[in-house]
Design a protein around this motif. Sequence first.
Motif, PDB file in Angstrom:
ATOM      1  N   LYS A 183     -23.804  10.102 -37.248  1.00 38.64           N
ATOM      2  CA  LYS A 183     -24.900   9.861 -36.318  1.00 38.64           C
ATOM      3  C   LYS A 183     -24.554  10.448 -34.949  1.00 38.64           C
ATOM      4  O   LYS A 183     -23.396  10.648 -34.603  1.00 38.64           O
ATOM      5  CB  LYS A 183     -25.171   8.354 -36.168  1.00 38.64           C
ATOM      6  CG  LYS A 183     -25.479   7.628 -37.484  1.00 38.64           C
ATOM      7  CD  LYS A 183     -26.799   8.065 -38.072  1.00 38.64           C
ATOM      8  CE  LYS A 183     -27.124   7.247 -39.330  1.00 38.64           C
ATOM      9  NZ  LYS A 183     -28.393   7.700 -39.961  1.00 38.64           N
ATOM     10  N   ARG A 184     -25.594  10.719 -34.165  1.00 42.01           N
ATOM     11  CA  ARG A 184     -25.369  11.196 -32.804  1.00 42.01           C
ATOM     12  C   ARG A 184     -25.403  10.002 -31.853  1.00 42.01           C
ATOM     13  O   ARG A 184     -26.375   9.241 -31.840  1.00 42.01           O
ATOM     14  CB  ARG A 184     -26.424  12.211 -32.400  1.00 42.01           C
ATOM     15  CG  ARG A 184     -26.364  12.592 -30.920  1.00 42.01           C
ATOM     16  CD  ARG A 184     -27.246  13.763 -30.585  1.00 42.01           C
ATOM     17  NE  ARG A 184     -26.671  15.005 -31.108  1.00 42.01           N
ATOM     18  CZ  ARG A 184     -27.155  16.230 -30.849  1.00 42.01           C
ATOM     19  NH1 ARG A 184     -28.225  16.352 -30.077  1.00 42.01           N
ATOM     20  NH2 ARG A 184     -26.582  17.298 -31.346  1.00 42.01           N
ATOM     21  N   ASP A 208     -20.097  13.100 -32.945  1.00 41.28           N
ATOM     22  CA  ASP A 208     -21.063  13.708 -32.015  1.00 41.28           C
ATOM     23  C   ASP A 208     -21.378  12.685 -30.907  1.00 41.28           C
ATOM     24  O   ASP A 208     -22.276  11.854 -31.036  1.00 41.28           O
ATOM     25  CB  ASP A 208     -22.337  14.100 -32.767  1.00 41.28           C
ATOM     26  CG  ASP A 208     -23.264  14.981 -31.926  1.00 41.28           C
ATOM     27  OD1 ASP A 208     -22.971  15.158 -30.716  1.00 41.28           O
ATOM     28  OD2 ASP A 208     -24.279  15.472 -32.462  1.00 41.28           O
ATOM     29  N   ASP A 235     -30.805  14.869 -17.381  1.00 36.72           N
ATOM     30  CA  ASP A 235     -31.126  15.229 -18.765  1.00 36.72           C
ATOM     31  C   ASP A 235     -31.155  14.017 -19.686  1.00 36.72           C
ATOM     32  O   ASP A 235     -31.158  14.163 -20.913  1.00 36.72           O
ATOM     33  CB  ASP A 235     -30.100  16.237 -19.300  1.00 36.72           C
ATOM     34  CG  ASP A 235     -30.143  17.559 -18.544  1.00 36.72           C
ATOM     35  OD1 ASP A 235     -31.250  17.931 -18.109  1.00 36.72           O
ATOM     36  OD2 ASP A 235     -29.085  18.184 -18.390  1.00 36.72           O
ATOM     37  N   ARG A 238     -33.969  13.814 -22.352  1.00 41.36           N
ATOM     38  CA  ARG A 238     -33.772  14.780 -23.444  1.00 41.36           C
ATOM     39  C   ARG A 238     -32.679  14.318 -24.403  1.00 41.36           C
ATOM     40  O   ARG A 238     -32.823  14.436 -25.632  1.00 41.36           O
ATOM     41  CB  ARG A 238     -33.408  16.148 -22.852  1.00 41.36           C
ATOM     42  CG  ARG A 238     -33.324  17.264 -23.902  1.00 41.36           C
ATOM     43  CD  ARG A 238     -32.904  18.563 -23.275  1.00 41.36           C
ATOM     44  NE  ARG A 238     -31.529  18.496 -22.771  1.00 41.36           N
ATOM     45  CZ  ARG A 238     -30.973  19.433 -22.017  1.00 41.36           C
ATOM     46  NH1 ARG A 238     -31.676  20.498 -21.634  1.00 41.36           N
ATOM     47  NH2 ARG A 238     -29.728  19.309 -21.615  1.00 41.36           N
ATOM     48  N   GLU A 239     -31.596  13.774 -23.860  1.00 44.41           N
ATOM     49  CA  GLU A 239     -30.509  13.298 -24.718  1.00 44.41           C
ATOM     50  C   GLU A 239     -30.948  12.079 -25.529  1.00 44.41           C
ATOM     51  O   GLU A 239     -30.542  11.909 -26.681  1.00 44.41           O
ATOM     52  CB  GLU A 239     -29.277  12.964 -23.871  1.00 44.41           C
ATOM     53  CG  GLU A 239     -28.678  14.157 -23.149  1.00 44.41           C
ATOM     54  CD  GLU A 239     -28.155  15.233 -24.101  1.00 44.41           C
ATOM     55  OE1 GLU A 239     -27.910  14.918 -25.284  1.00 44.41           O
ATOM     56  OE2 GLU A 239     -28.011  16.387 -23.661  1.00 44.41           O
ATOM     57  N   ALA A 241     -33.851  11.565 -26.707  1.00 49.34           N
ATOM     58  CA  ALA A 241     -34.723  12.047 -27.784  1.00 49.34           C
ATOM     59  C   ALA A 241     -33.929  12.540 -28.987  1.00 49.34           C
ATOM     60  O   ALA A 241     -34.453  12.587 -30.111  1.00 49.34           O
ATOM     61  CB  ALA A 241     -35.616  13.167 -27.262  1.00 49.34           C
ATOM     62  N   GLN A 242     -32.645  12.854 -28.769  1.00 48.21           N
ATOM     63  CA  GLN A 242     -31.822  13.384 -29.862  1.00 48.21           C
ATOM     64  C   GLN A 242     -30.800  12.379 -30.387  1.00 48.21           C
ATOM     65  O   GLN A 242     -30.109  12.648 -31.368  1.00 48.21           O
ATOM     66  CB  GLN A 242     -31.080  14.634 -29.364  1.00 48.21           C
ATOM     67  CG  GLN A 242     -31.994  15.748 -28.869  1.00 48.21           C
ATOM     68  CD  GLN A 242     -31.211  16.920 -28.302  1.00 48.21           C
ATOM     69  OE1 GLN A 242     -30.251  17.399 -28.903  1.00 48.21           O
ATOM     70  NE2 GLN A 242     -31.608  17.381 -27.127  1.00 48.21           N
ATOM     71  N   ALA A 243     -30.678  11.224 -29.748  1.00 46.59           N
ATOM     72  CA  ALA A 243     -29.640  10.252 -30.116  1.00 46.59           C
ATOM     73  C   ALA A 243     -30.140   9.273 -31.168  1.00 46.59           C
ATOM     74  O   ALA A 243     -31.309   8.871 -31.167  1.00 46.59           O
ATOM     75  CB  ALA A 243     -29.173   9.503 -28.879  1.00 46.59           C
ATOM     76  N   ASP A 244     -29.231   8.884 -32.056  1.00 43.72           N
ATOM     77  CA  ASP A 244     -29.521   7.824 -33.029  1.00 43.72           C
ATOM     78  C   ASP A 244     -29.053   6.471 -32.498  1.00 43.72           C
ATOM     79  O   ASP A 244     -29.673   5.440 -32.744  1.00 43.72           O
ATOM     80  CB  ASP A 244     -28.794   8.116 -34.357  1.00 43.72           C
ATOM     81  CG  ASP A 244     -29.153   9.464 -34.926  1.00 43.72           C
ATOM     82  OD1 ASP A 244     -30.343   9.700 -35.167  1.00 43.72           O
ATOM     83  OD2 ASP A 244     -28.233  10.293 -35.100  1.00 43.72           O
ATOM     84  N   ARG A 265     -39.129   6.031 -32.742  1.00 42.46           N
ATOM     85  CA  ARG A 265     -38.527   6.459 -34.010  1.00 42.46           C
ATOM     86  C   ARG A 265     -37.365   5.542 -34.298  1.00 42.46           C
ATOM     87  O   ARG A 265     -37.051   4.636 -33.515  1.00 42.46           O
ATOM     88  CB  ARG A 265     -38.045   7.903 -33.928  1.00 42.46           C
ATOM     89  CG  ARG A 265     -37.003   8.114 -32.840  1.00 42.46           C
ATOM     90  CD  ARG A 265     -36.652   9.572 -32.650  1.00 42.46           C
ATOM     91  NE  ARG A 265     -35.710   9.759 -31.562  1.00 42.46           N
ATOM     92  CZ  ARG A 265     -34.392   9.613 -31.667  1.00 42.46           C
ATOM     93  NH1 ARG A 265     -33.869   9.294 -32.850  1.00 42.46           N
ATOM     94  NH2 ARG A 265     -33.610   9.795 -30.621  1.00 42.46           N
ATOM     95  N   MET A 267     -34.017   4.254 -34.008  1.00 50.07           N
ATOM     96  CA  MET A 267     -32.841   4.397 -33.167  1.00 50.07           C
ATOM     97  C   MET A 267     -32.393   3.007 -32.724  1.00 50.07           C
ATOM     98  O   MET A 267     -33.181   2.045 -32.764  1.00 50.07           O
ATOM     99  CB  MET A 267     -33.108   5.298 -31.955  1.00 50.07           C
ATOM    100  CG  MET A 267     -34.092   4.742 -30.947  1.00 50.07           C
ATOM    101  SD  MET A 267     -34.435   5.895 -29.570  1.00 50.07           S
ATOM    102  CE  MET A 267     -32.800   6.124 -28.867  1.00 50.07           C
TER     103      MET A 267
END
Length: 440
Positions: A183-184, A208, A235, A238-239, A241-244, A265, A267
């Motif tokens: 996972k991120r 990650d 940022d 933006r981060e 939006a990509q993190a789990d 979503r 998370m």
Amino acid sequence: MSVLVVGLSHRTAPVALLERVSVSGDALVKLLHAVQQDACVAEVMAVSTCNRVEVYAEVDRFHAAVTAISELLSIHSGVPMEQLSNHLYVHYEDRAVEHLFSVGSGLDSMVLGEGQILGQVRSALKLAQEQGTLGPTLNELVQQALRVGKRSHTETGIDRAGASLVGVGLTLAERVLGPIQGKRALVVGAGSMSALSAATLQRAGVTDIVVVNRTHDRAVRLAQTVGGRAAELGDLARELAQADLVISCTGATDVVITADMVVAREMFLLDLALPHDVDPAVRRLPGVTLVDLESMQDGAADAETDDGGRAEAVVAVRGIVADEVAAYLSAERAARVTPTVVALRSKAADVVEAELGRLVARVPELDGRVRDEVTQTIRRVVDKLLHEPTVRVKQLAESPAGDHYAEALRELFDLDPKVPRAVRSIERIDAETSKKEVGR
């Protein structure tokens, strides 16, 4: 003077109230000095964490000190006394020592045995030392509490039986996300708790890891320690939006992660900050799970599975704390009587010298050898007469009512244990007494 603790913790107050009372930075410094300036307070230290806000003080009046410290907590937190008073606890003298040793050992933490509290107590000690609000009594007490805490973690499984807040949070995260390997993860903040979070993520197999912090250089340094990367605070959306998995613990006074920053979503967000970093409105977003300190109070016990090991560790640590408290109080009571013993011996020495002076004045023709023999004989007689009571009063002083024996000595012999000569003589007299005890 006696030690007093006034505070509130996760055991006595809801997290929402702790969030309001929590003080840090300049506000904490101002609280320290405000408490110390009270007439009945000599020394002060404050422990302010996500789980507790406690003021430790050396005071000469119990009721006046409790009132003053409670009111100052109210003033500096902005929480009215009528909202605060029902959640405050007070520990005094022996109970204050026991409480601090229990806190340092992790017995009073939200998550049993978590090791962060030792660092938090150490930071509180350092701040009080830097601000000059600490004296010998609290300094020695807190130093001993740190030693007791370290011993408890070294000799028992208390830190394994109760995972850290981060460990519990990750256990809860896996219930939502499944295995977190692959996972991120996003860590917001670069302080001690964020560093622990990043290290715990790395040990759990997360490769990650992104670190975001207001001071970018600190984010870079933390990210490098876990093989991750740093990003600018600008940022953050933006981060997100990509993190789990997101763990946030900053020192900000306002919300850092707002609901409009988070995409609906699957998370998991873990908010370890006090006050909150994450807007509670995030919970209303589909698929998003937010766990904060308040909800962790319910989930922490469920996340710990080694019930037998936990119970065994608790018993062991309680035994260590009880032994250490007894030893500390015994030594402290014995130390209280030492100035009285020194004053008694000092007064006796003065009497001997005065009488020898009169003897020389009355019999000036006295042979020098005879005079020396008479001098030694008188001193030996006085030492033998004082030896038993001074040794005995030190032994009796270790009992809970030991102060009464020292007080009786002061009354009977009209002693002032604070005279400069007595203070200067303390090491010499103790050394002489120890030699006599060995020779008996």
